[in-house]
Design a protein around this motif. Structure first.
Motif, PDB file in Angstrom:
ATOM      1  N   MET A   1     -19.970 -31.670  70.288  1.00 28.98           N
ATOM      2  CA  MET A   1     -19.561 -32.105  71.619  1.00 28.98           C
ATOM      3  C   MET A   1     -18.986 -30.895  72.367  1.00 28.98           C
ATOM      4  N   ASP A   2     -19.463 -30.659  73.589  1.00 22.55           N
ATOM      5  CA  ASP A   2     -18.942 -29.532  74.351  1.00 22.55           C
ATOM      6  C   ASP A   2     -17.641 -29.908  75.052  1.00 22.55           C
ATOM      7  N   PHE A   3     -16.980 -28.911  75.632  1.00 19.64           N
ATOM      8  CA  PHE A   3     -15.670 -29.206  76.215  1.00 19.64           C
ATOM      9  C   PHE A   3     -15.768 -30.026  77.493  1.00 19.64           C
ATOM     10  N   TYR A   4     -16.942 -30.099  78.145  1.00 13.77           N
ATOM     11  CA  TYR A   4     -17.099 -31.003  79.285  1.00 13.77           C
ATOM     12  C   TYR A   4     -16.970 -32.447  78.827  1.00 13.77           C
ATOM     13  N   GLU A   5     -17.677 -32.771  77.753  1.00 16.21           N
ATOM     14  CA  GLU A   5     -17.644 -34.134  77.239  1.00 16.21           C
ATOM     15  C   GLU A   5     -16.246 -34.494  76.735  1.00 16.21           C
ATOM     16  N   SER A   6     -15.576 -33.554  76.088  1.00 18.79           N
ATOM     17  CA  SER A   6     -14.208 -33.793  75.620  1.00 18.79           C
ATOM     18  C   SER A   6     -13.287 -34.062  76.803  1.00 18.79           C
ATOM     19  N   LEU A   8     -14.149 -35.283  79.737  1.00 16.20           N
ATOM     20  CA  LEU A   8     -14.476 -36.595  80.307  1.00 16.20           C
ATOM     21  C   LEU A   8     -13.904 -37.734  79.470  1.00 16.20           C
ATOM     22  N   GLU A   9     -13.883 -37.588  78.163  1.00 18.07           N
ATOM     23  CA  GLU A   9     -13.270 -38.608  77.299  1.00 18.07           C
ATOM     24  C   GLU A   9     -11.765 -38.702  77.551  1.00 18.07           C
ATOM     25  N   ARG A  10     -11.095 -37.548  77.597  1.00 24.35           N
ATOM     26  CA  ARG A  10      -9.649 -37.558  77.841  1.00 24.35           C
ATOM     27  C   ARG A  10      -9.340 -38.068  79.252  1.00 24.35           C
TER      28      ARG A  10
END
Length: 146
Positions: A1-6, A8-10
């Protein structure tokens, strides 16, 4: 998982905790993607128009690194930083800003003039990631308020 997806989750988790706040969330991460600080807007809660998520995340990151500059970090934020936040971004020498929703013309960091940038001798790379649901969170929030 890239930091964009991380991010968006947070963001989604924080959004559920701040239903009455402008839906802006920001993170300061290292270039390796390690989270240093994060903050949600607190303008509505504090009735203080300067409590933007970017400013709060920058303040927290500076206190954690016990330094003056964030030149080895990245800011990821929901909304393109406004001119107030752009000033802080330039002063702490953040090299990169990633955002998901563009500001209105003339209201965001991308509208800083060449002369202003030249005088500060620093300007971050700005990246818009338009493929997200974040824009709809802002539209919904302001539709209910206005």
């Amino acid at each position: 998982m890239d930091f964009y997806e991380s991010f968006l989750e947070r963001y989604s988790k924080q959004l559920s905790l701040h239903k009455d706040e402008i839906p802006s969330y920001s993170e300061i991460i290292t270039k390796e993607g390690i989270l240093v600080s994060s903050s949600f807007n607190s303008v509505e809660q504090t009735l203080n128009p300067t409590k933007h998520s970017e400013i709060l995340a920058i303040d927290d990151a500076l206190s954690k690194i016990e330094g003056r500059y964030l030149s080895e970090h990245i800011l990821i934020t929901a909304l393109e930083p406004c001119l107030l936040c752009a000033g802080a971004i330039l002063r702490v020498k953040l090299p990169e800003v990633i955002y998901f929703v563009p500001a209105k013309p003339g209201e965001g960091i991308s509208s800083y003039t060449t002369e202003s940038i030249y005088l500060l001798n620093h300007f971050p790379r700005c990246t818009l990631i338009p493929k997200s649901h974040i824009k709809f969170e802002f539209l919904s929030f302001f539709k209910e308020k206005r």
